[in-house]
Design an enzyme around this catalytic site. Structure first.
Site, PDB file in Angstrom:
ATOM      1  N   ASP A 178      -3.841  -2.650   8.262  1.00  0.00           N
ATOM      2  CA  ASP A 178      -5.206  -2.434   7.780  1.00  0.00           C
ATOM      3  C   ASP A 178      -6.020  -2.030   9.006  1.00  0.00           C
ATOM      4  OD1 ASP A 178      -7.219  -2.481   5.676  1.00  0.00           O
ATOM      5  OD2 ASP A 178      -8.112  -4.080   6.861  1.00  0.00           O
ATOM      6  N   ASP A 182      -6.199  -4.634   0.741  1.00  0.00           N
ATOM      7  CA  ASP A 182      -7.194  -4.798   1.817  1.00  0.00           C
ATOM      8  C   ASP A 182      -7.766  -6.220   1.816  1.00  0.00           C
ATOM      9  OD1 ASP A 182      -7.245  -1.952   2.421  1.00  0.00           O
ATOM     10  OD2 ASP A 182      -8.500  -1.676   0.650  1.00  0.00           O
ATOM     11  N   GLU A 231       0.798  -1.228   0.000  1.00  0.00           N
ATOM     12  CA  GLU A 231       0.000   0.000   0.000  1.00  0.00           C
ATOM     13  C   GLU A 231       0.831   1.279   0.000  1.00  0.00           C
ATOM     14  OE1 GLU A 231      -2.865   0.608   3.162  1.00  0.00           O
ATOM     15  OE2 GLU A 231      -3.689   2.312   2.094  1.00  0.00           O
ATOM     16  N   ASP A 290      -0.683  -5.177   3.028  1.00  0.00           N
ATOM     17  CA  ASP A 290      -1.179  -3.999   3.748  1.00  0.00           C
ATOM     18  C   ASP A 290      -0.491  -4.022   5.114  1.00  0.00           C
ATOM     19  OD1 ASP A 290      -2.494  -1.920   4.924  1.00  0.00           O
ATOM     20  OD2 ASP A 290      -4.448  -2.434   4.070  1.00  0.00           O
ATOM     21  N   THR A 299      -5.749   1.573   9.866  1.00  0.00           N
ATOM     22  CA  THR A 299      -4.827   2.598  10.387  1.00  0.00           C
ATOM     23  C   THR A 299      -5.543   3.630  11.252  1.00  0.00           C
ATOM     24  OG1 THR A 299      -3.293   2.310   8.571  1.00  0.00           O
ATOM     25  CG2 THR A 299      -3.193   4.405   9.687  1.00  0.00           C
TER      26      THR A 299
HETATM   27  C1  IPD Z   1      -9.056   0.830   5.239  1.00  0.00           C
HETATM   28  C2  IPD Z   1      -9.829  -0.197   6.047  1.00  0.00           C
HETATM   29  C3  IPD Z   1     -11.278   0.202   6.186  1.00  0.00           C
HETATM   30  C4  IPD Z   1     -11.934   0.417   4.844  1.00  0.00           C
HETATM   31  C5  IPD Z   1     -11.144   1.432   4.020  1.00  0.00           C
HETATM   32  C6  IPD Z   1      -9.692   0.978   3.888  1.00  0.00           C
HETATM   33  P1  IPD Z   1      -6.452   1.266   5.767  1.00  0.00           P
HETATM   34  O1  IPD Z   1      -7.708   0.454   5.068  1.00  0.00           O
HETATM   35  O2  IPD Z   1      -9.755  -1.469   5.462  1.00  0.00           O
HETATM   36  O3  IPD Z   1     -12.024  -0.796   6.851  1.00  0.00           O
HETATM   37  O4  IPD Z   1     -13.244   0.880   5.047  1.00  0.00           O
HETATM   38  O5  IPD Z   1     -11.747   1.531   2.747  1.00  0.00           O
HETATM   39  O6  IPD Z   1      -8.976   1.953   3.146  1.00  0.00           O
HETATM   40  O7  IPD Z   1      -6.424   2.625   5.141  1.00  0.00           O
HETATM   41  O8  IPD Z   1      -6.716   1.304   7.219  1.00  0.00           O
HETATM   42  O9  IPD Z   1      -5.307   0.415   5.373  1.00  0.00           O
HETATM   43 CA    CA Z   2      -6.253  -1.243   4.077  1.00  0.00          CA
HETATM   44 CA    CA Z   3      -3.127   0.274   5.304  1.00  0.00          CA
END
Ligand code: IPD
Ligand code: CA
Ligand code: CA
Length: 261
Positions: free
Chosen positions: A87, A212, A68, A84, A89
């Site tokens: 996941d 993800d 990512e 990732d 964050t």
């Molecule tokens: C996010 C998480 C979240 C989802 C977002 C993602 P990140 O990933 O998976 O549940 O709703 O669309 O972007 O940014 O925490 O790696």
């Molecule tokens: Ca993610």
């Molecule tokens: Ca992430």
């Protein structure tokens, strides 16, 4: 049973990244935003990511890596590691213990192996193609609930969506109007794994990225679940529509998602 080299490398990378996440959790670290104010990246994401990539590179210097924050490192290899580093964050940045490291391994077009590790709850989900899915080494399977009215669902919301697409809150509203409990955990990889182990009966989300879903996708399938896009077509990690269920409520969920007025 002897562990394959890929599995050994994957688990080592996940556990070391997990150690980093655990070390910084509820401590101090730099937080930046990417594009929108709530789309966060912390220095821990980068730290975790570097460790994972270094571990993979030690054994597989020529494999493709898609991660990512670091981006795409494409080679001629048929093997692709999809990472990732954290996941969830936003949860991590707020001290909420629902976040994980997610690593998937793809060979050509086929997901071969995936791990999702939440060190804060000490839960490590793992799956290998045709070998089933496990949580901390114990075999897991999706729920057996076939009564859609009694299902417990989970979803997530993207930061952005095209104007041509129905707003995700509308789909959420339709499920709520059916009287169903719908949760929003904030980590798509964990959402998928919680479907895989039967805590949830179904998960849908729009606009996820390959990192993800890559690992969680295989974990759901190997736990006996079904994952498709919103047309019900077979899924691939580049799909922008994700519907993962225990299989028994899949058509009910598809109907609600598609019943745009
Ligand atoms: C996010 C998480 C979240 C989802 C977002 C993602 P990140 O990933 O998976 O549940 O709703 O669309 O972007 O940014 O925490 O790696
Ligand atoms: Ca993610
Ligand atoms: Ca992430």
């Amino acid at each position: 049973m002897e562990m394959s080299e890929e599995k050994e490398v994957m688990l080592k990378a996940a556990k070391e990244a997990g150690r980093i996440i655990q070390y910084y959790f509820q401590g101090t670290f730099k937080i930046n935003n990417k594009g929108s104010v709530n789309n966060l990246v912390t220095e821990v994401d980068n730290h975790s990511e570097k460790r994972i990539i270094d571990i993979i590179r030690e054994t597989y210097p020529d494999h493709t890596i898609i991660s990512e924050e670091a981006g795409e490192m494409i080679t001629d290899s048929d093997y692709q590691w999809i990472i990732d580093p954290i996941d969830g964050t936003v949860n991590f940045a707020h001290g909420i213990p629902i976040c994980c490291v997610s690593i998937g391994l793809k060979y050509k077009d086929q997901m071969m192996m995936g791990v999702v590790y939440n060190p804060l709850m000490n839960e490590l989900f793992f799956a290998e193609k045709d070998k089933g899915a496990t949580l901390n080494g114990q075999v897991i399977s999706v729920s057996e609930k076939d009564d859609f009215k009694k299902a417990c669902l989970v979803t997530g919301f993207p930061y952005k969506w095209p104007k041509t697409y129905e707003h995700p809150i509308k789909v959420f509203e339709r499920f709520i109007m059916e009287g169903l409990p719908v949760r929003r955990l904030g980590s798509a990889a964990i959402d998928l794994c919680w479907v895989a182990c039967g805590r949830f009966d179904g998960f849908w989300e729009y606009n996820l990225n390959p990192w993800d879903i890559a690992a969680g996708y295989l974990i759901v399938e190997e736990a006996g679940g079904i994952i498709t896009n919103f047309d019900g077509d077979p899924y691939n990690v580049n799909d922008k529509e994700t519907l993962a269920t225990n299989g028994l409520i899949h058509s009910d969920m598809l109907k609600i998602i598609r019943s745009k007025i």
